[in-house]
Design a protein around this motif. Structure first.
Motif, PDB file in Angstrom:
ATOM      1  N   LEU A 170       0.978  -0.866  -0.024  1.00  0.00           N
ATOM      2  CA  LEU A 170       0.214  -0.162   0.170  1.00  0.00           C
ATOM      3  C   LEU A 170       0.762   1.262   0.166  1.00  0.00           C
ATOM      4  O   LEU A 170       2.138   1.051   0.095  1.00  0.00           O
ATOM      5  N   THR A 171       0.251   1.826  -0.483  1.00  0.00           N
ATOM      6  CA  THR A 171       1.277   4.045  -0.086  1.00  0.00           C
ATOM      7  C   THR A 171       0.662   4.410   0.947  1.00  0.00           C
ATOM      8  O   THR A 171      -1.035   4.630   1.200  1.00  0.00           O
ATOM      9  N   PHE A 172       1.220   5.860   1.151  1.00  0.00           N
ATOM     10  CA  PHE A 172       0.609   6.411   1.710  1.00  0.00           C
ATOM     11  C   PHE A 172       1.072   8.219   1.083  1.00  0.00           C
ATOM     12  O   PHE A 172       1.895   8.086   0.900  1.00  0.00           O
ATOM     13  N   GLU A 173      -0.203   9.110   2.564  1.00  0.00           N
ATOM     14  CA  GLU A 173       0.660  10.118   2.291  1.00  0.00           C
ATOM     15  C   GLU A 173       0.304  10.545   3.835  1.00  0.00           C
ATOM     16  O   GLU A 173      -0.892  10.483   3.684  1.00  0.00           O
ATOM     17  N   ALA A 174       0.588  11.773   3.522  1.00  0.00           N
ATOM     18  CA  ALA A 174       0.821  12.745   4.614  1.00  0.00           C
ATOM     19  C   ALA A 174       1.236  14.123   4.941  1.00  0.00           C
ATOM     20  O   ALA A 174       1.826  14.630   4.124  1.00  0.00           O
ATOM     21  N   TRP A 175       0.383  14.991   5.468  1.00  0.00           N
ATOM     22  CA  TRP A 175       0.598  16.508   4.889  1.00  0.00           C
ATOM     23  C   TRP A 175      -0.042  17.144   6.379  1.00  0.00           C
ATOM     24  O   TRP A 175      -0.488  17.131   6.835  1.00  0.00           O
TER      25      TRP A 175
END
Length: 251
Positions: free
Chosen positions: A202-207
């Motif tokens: 899976l991929t993740f993004e955080a900001w």
């Protein structure tokens, strides 16, 4: 599979492993006292641990950053990240009296988390985007399953708490890049939208969504996405700057 060639030198890993084994023999109360002293000694050195220095250290350590344990050798997601010149694989860092140290033992990342908890996170920084954004890949192994019935060869999907732990970690990691290394989770919430699969990258993004005046806290958001592009979990956190909070309480 542990990519030692793409991690810290083997001698550093061996030294950390030996120190970890000795630490496990110490009374936990004594360990916590030393940990509290560690942080108290660092607060007066805050000017040594700015986001700018944190970022510079991240990029300097990129060539030896942790590259995963549970991922297949030919993982297409990691290949895509590695082939993008804007993407830099990055380690987790933490302040010490000797400067920023690479975190080799974490609840959700590093070989220990992969082998013993079935959670494996690899972090990337997209240098074409602002520092308030990170991305990466995560893989959940058998030990992250919510239910295992060996006699029936039955395995459920990953425990929702594993997905939430990853989100909590990446939401706390991203804010250290651009705001403060002294951030700690104050509030955290997550929504599990779909089953979280095992043995799938899976991929993740955080900001960082926003930061309060005087930098007391930041709101961070993130998501986990499966190989079909579907969002399986989202998270939001309020991260409090413990150094700012301590100064306000002392005023």
């Amino acid at each position: 599979r542990i990519l030692l060639s793409a991690m810290a030198p083997a001698t550093e890993l061996a030294a950390e492993r030996e120190a970890r084994e000795k630490l496990e023999l110490e009374p936990i109360d004594e360990i916590m006292k030393v940990s509290a002293k560690h942080m108290a000694e660092l607060y007066p050195m805050a000017d040594r641990f700015t986001p700018e220095r944190y970022m510079a250290c991240l990029l300097d350590k990129s060539p030896t950053a942790y590259a995963g344990t549970l991922f297949p050798e030919d993982d297409s997601t990691l290949k895509r990240f590695e082939s993008n010149p804007n993407m830099k694989r990055i380690p987790k860092l933490y302040p010490t009296k000797d400067g920023f140290a690479t975190v080799l033992y974490s609840f959700v990342s590093g070989p220990d988390a992969a082998v013993h908890r079935g959670i494996d996170v690899v972090y990337y920084l997209d240098t074409s985007k602002p520092s308030k954004y990170i991305t990466g890949a995560v893989r959940f192994g058998l030990k992250a399953s919510s239910i295992i019935l060996p006699s029936y060869k039955y395995v459920a999907t990953a425990h929702g708490g594993c997905a939430e732990a990853v989100l909590d970690d990446v939401l706390g990691t991203v804010v250290r890049h651009c705001q403060s290394v002294w951030m700690a989770t104050s509030d955290f919430s997550a929504k599990l939208r779909k089953p979280v699969p095992l043995n799938e990258t899976l991929t993740f993004e955080a900001w960082v969504e926003s930061t309060a005046s005087k930098g007391l806290y930041s709101v961070t958001k993130g998501k986990l996405v499966n190989s079909r592009g579907e969002v399986v979990a989202t998270g939001e956190a309020k991260m409090v700057d413990t150094l700012v909070l301590a100064s306000l309480m002392a005023a």
